[in-house]
Design a protein around this motif. Structure first.
Motif, PDB file in Angstrom:
ATOM      1  N   LEU A  45       0.841  -1.189   0.000  1.00 29.92           N
ATOM      2  CA  LEU A  45       0.000   0.000   0.000  1.00 29.92           C
ATOM      3  C   LEU A  45       0.880   1.245   0.000  1.00 29.92           C
ATOM      4  CD1 LEU A  45      -2.622  -1.148   2.633  1.00 29.92           C
ATOM      5  CD2 LEU A  45      -2.834  -1.162   0.162  1.00 29.92           C
ATOM      6  N   ASP A  47       1.829   5.395   0.475  1.00 30.19           N
ATOM      7  CA  ASP A  47       1.508   6.396   1.488  1.00 30.19           C
ATOM      8  C   ASP A  47       0.326   7.236   1.024  1.00 30.19           C
ATOM      9  OD1 ASP A  47       3.535   5.579   3.128  1.00 30.19           O
ATOM     10  OD2 ASP A  47       4.993   7.001   2.309  1.00 30.19           O
ATOM     11  N   LYS A  48      -0.225   7.988   1.971  1.00 34.12           N
ATOM     12  CA  LYS A  48      -1.323   8.882   1.622  1.00 34.12           C
ATOM     13  C   LYS A  48      -0.791   9.999   0.723  1.00 34.12           C
ATOM     14  CE  LYS A  48      -3.831   7.975   5.834  1.00 34.12           C
ATOM     15  NZ  LYS A  48      -4.380   8.530   7.074  1.00 34.12           N
ATOM     16  N   PRO A  49      -1.577  10.441  -0.242  1.00 31.39           N
ATOM     17  CA  PRO A  49      -1.059  11.430  -1.189  1.00 31.39           C
ATOM     18  C   PRO A  49      -0.753  12.787  -0.567  1.00 31.39           C
ATOM     19  CG  PRO A  49      -3.364  10.929  -1.655  1.00 31.39           C
ATOM     20  CD  PRO A  49      -2.912   9.989  -0.588  1.00 31.39           C
ATOM     21  N   MET A  50      -1.427  13.158   0.487  1.00 36.43           N
ATOM     22  CA  MET A  50      -1.218  14.487   1.062  1.00 36.43           C
ATOM     23  C   MET A  50      -0.257  14.468   2.253  1.00 36.43           C
ATOM     24  SD  MET A  50      -2.904  16.342  -0.960  1.00 36.43           S
ATOM     25  CE  MET A  50      -2.888  17.911  -0.147  1.00 36.43           C
ATOM     26  N   SER A  51       0.360  13.347   2.544  1.00 35.86           N
ATOM     27  CA  SER A  51       1.279  13.312   3.680  1.00 35.86           C
ATOM     28  C   SER A  51       2.564  14.047   3.317  1.00 35.86           C
ATOM     29  CB  SER A  51       1.581  11.867   4.073  1.00 35.86           C
ATOM     30  OG  SER A  51       2.303  11.251   3.050  1.00 35.86           O
ATOM     31  N   ARG A  52       3.135  14.768   4.262  1.00 39.17           N
ATOM     32  CA  ARG A  52       4.315  15.578   3.996  1.00 39.17           C
ATOM     33  C   ARG A  52       5.608  14.868   4.353  1.00 39.17           C
ATOM     34  NH1 ARG A  52       3.180  20.763   2.482  1.00 39.17           N
ATOM     35  NH2 ARG A  52       1.080  21.415   2.943  1.00 39.17           N
TER      36      ARG A  52
END
Length: 127
Positions: A45, A47-52
């Motif tokens: 899976l 990472d989330k697209p908006m994670s920095r």
């Protein structure tokens, strides 16, 4: 009623149980190495697209990759000899002898003779 049938011999039952446990423990083997089942599909899976946070560097597990490749190899490459009798048929897939194009026993090339040249001449003339 007989007196011997109703009585339970707990000592004898305990000896039988202890003997059964000894026999079971003799053939038990403790497994300490575990790995991923290479027959199941592995889903990674993202990472989330908006994670920095920066993505972590994923290290390849070479043992898993080698096990996965080995599972999908044909049996002749996995094993030095056939495992079952049904694998013996077709185990040697290559030619049994080397090809020699000069050997007339195995090559049946066309030869031109006077008969075939005359037939070719007449065929060309009829067209």
């Amino acid at each position: 009623m007989a007196a011997g049938k109703d009585e339970v011999d707990y000592v004898r039952k305990n000896l039988i149980h202890a003997d059964t446990v000894k026999k079971e423990q003799r053939y038990q083997k403790l497994h300490t190495e575990f790995s991923i089942n290479p027959f199941r599909k592995l889903h990674v899976l993202p990472d989330k697209p908006m994670s920095r946070k920066p993505p972590e560097a994923l290290l390849e597990d070479t043992t898993f990759i080698e096990a996965y490749r080995r599972v999908h190899m044909e049996p002749a490459k996995k094993y030095p000899a056939p495992i079952t009798e049904s694998q013996e048929i077709g185990w040697i897939a290559g030619p049994l002898i080397q090809e020699n194009h000069q050997d007339p026993r195995f090559n049946f090339r066309r030869f031109k003779t006077d008969v075939t040249e005359n037939a070719a001449f007449f065929r060309r003339g009829l067209k």
